[in-house]
Write an enzyme that holds these catalytic residues in place. Structure first.
Site, mmCIF file in Angstrom:
data_model
loop_
_atom_site.group_PDB
_atom_site.id
_atom_site.type_symbol
_atom_site.label_atom_id
_atom_site.label_comp_id
_atom_site.label_asym_id
_atom_site.label_seq_id
_atom_site.Cartn_x
_atom_site.Cartn_y
_atom_site.Cartn_z
ATOM 1 N N CYS A 1 5.517 -0.334 7.312
ATOM 2 C CA CYS A 1 5.203 0.847 6.505
ATOM 3 C C CYS A 1 6.442 1.244 5.711
ATOM 4 C CB CYS A 1 4.794 1.986 7.439
ATOM 5 S SG CYS A 1 4.433 3.526 6.597
ATOM 6 N N LEU A 2 6.256 1.593 4.450
ATOM 7 C CA LEU A 2 7.393 1.980 3.611
ATOM 8 C C LEU A 2 8.082 3.241 4.128
ATOM 9 C CD1 LEU A 2 5.981 1.274 0.032
ATOM 10 C CD2 LEU A 2 7.558 -0.123 1.368
ATOM 11 N N GLN B 1 2.839 9.922 1.461
ATOM 12 C CA GLN B 1 4.179 9.345 1.576
ATOM 13 C C GLN B 1 5.116 9.782 0.456
ATOM 14 O OE1 GLN B 1 2.323 5.277 2.224
ATOM 15 N NE2 GLN B 1 4.225 5.047 3.359
ATOM 16 N N HIS C 1 -2.552 7.694 6.865
ATOM 17 C CA HIS C 1 -1.526 8.559 6.263
ATOM 18 C C HIS C 1 -2.150 9.858 5.761
ATOM 19 C CE1 HIS C 1 2.159 6.292 6.393
ATOM 20 N NE2 HIS C 1 1.624 5.215 5.839
ATOM 21 N N GLY D 1 0.826 -1.204 0.000
ATOM 22 C CA GLY D 1 0.000 0.000 0.000
ATOM 23 C C GLY D 1 0.859 1.251 0.000
ATOM 24 N N HIS E 1 -4.732 1.676 7.472
ATOM 25 C CA HIS E 1 -3.354 2.171 7.597
ATOM 26 C C HIS E 1 -3.100 3.306 6.595
ATOM 27 C CE1 HIS E 1 1.162 1.365 8.020
ATOM 28 N NE2 HIS E 1 1.087 2.143 6.967
ATOM 29 N N GLU E 2 -3.486 3.085 5.330
ATOM 30 C CA GLU E 2 -3.241 4.095 4.295
ATOM 31 C C GLU E 2 -4.098 5.333 4.511
ATOM 32 O OE1 GLU E 2 -0.642 3.681 2.669
ATOM 33 O OE2 GLU E 2 -0.421 1.553 3.078
HETATM 34 NI NI NI Z 1 2.376 3.275 5.772
#
Ligand code: NI
Length: 166
Positions: free
Chosen positions: A91-92, A51, A137, A46, A133-134
């Site tokens: 998470c990236l 991000q 963000h 995701g 989660h996304e």
């Molecule tokens: Ni994330």
């Protein structure tokens, strides 16, 4: 297409609140393509526009094993949720960190697809976790904020050191 730079926690820009997208034009579609390439390259399941330093309500998810089932959510809204489930998340923007977070087990989300068509999706399991989660963000929230201050500060120091040493 291009691979975009992913912001790393604790970058303050990760805490900006994303604005709704008014028009899905060529620029947005171009960003979707670049974000998809960035997510698959990372690799991740995701990615939120936040991000990649674009503060608009856009998230991409692909939880398939074959990595050929990209789902685009524009201006997503959770219209129903139920249950509770603990899941180990990563998470990236917080590379190498995996921690358990408790979220709703099932969610129903309403959003627009890349053609501006409205759709509703009922999700559970990994898909439900990813959506929540996304969407966090987009609100400027990173998953480590669910952890205890002690744990979070430890992660913060680790990330700062990692970026300094790079
Ligand atoms: Ni994330």
């Amino acid at each position: 297409m291009a691979i975009l730079n992913i912001l790393n926690y604790p970058d303050p820009r990760l805490h900006m609140v994303a604005k709704p997208i008014k028009e899905i034009d060529a620029t947005i579609r171009h960003l979707i393509d670049d974000m998809a390439e960035t997510m698959y390259d990372a690799p991740g399941v995701g990615l939120a526009a936040t991000q990649v330093n674009q503060h608009i309500q856009l998230i991409l998810i692909d939880t398939s094993k074959t990595k050929d089932h990209l789902q685009v959510f524009i201006n997503p809204k959770i219209i129903a949720k139920s249950g509770e489930k603990e899941y180990e998340e990563g998470c990236l923007s917080v590379p190498g960190i995996y921690e358990s977070v408790t979220r709703a087990d099932k969610v129903t989300v309403e959003a627009l697809d890349r053609d501006g068509k409205k759709f509703t999706l009922k999700a559970e399991g990994l898909m439900s976790v990813c959506i929540q989660h996304e969407m966090d963000h987009l609100l400027g929230k990173v998953f480590v904020e669910y952890l205890s201050p002690l744990k979070r500060n430890r992660i913060k120091s680790k990330m700062v050191k990692l970026q300094r040493d790079r």
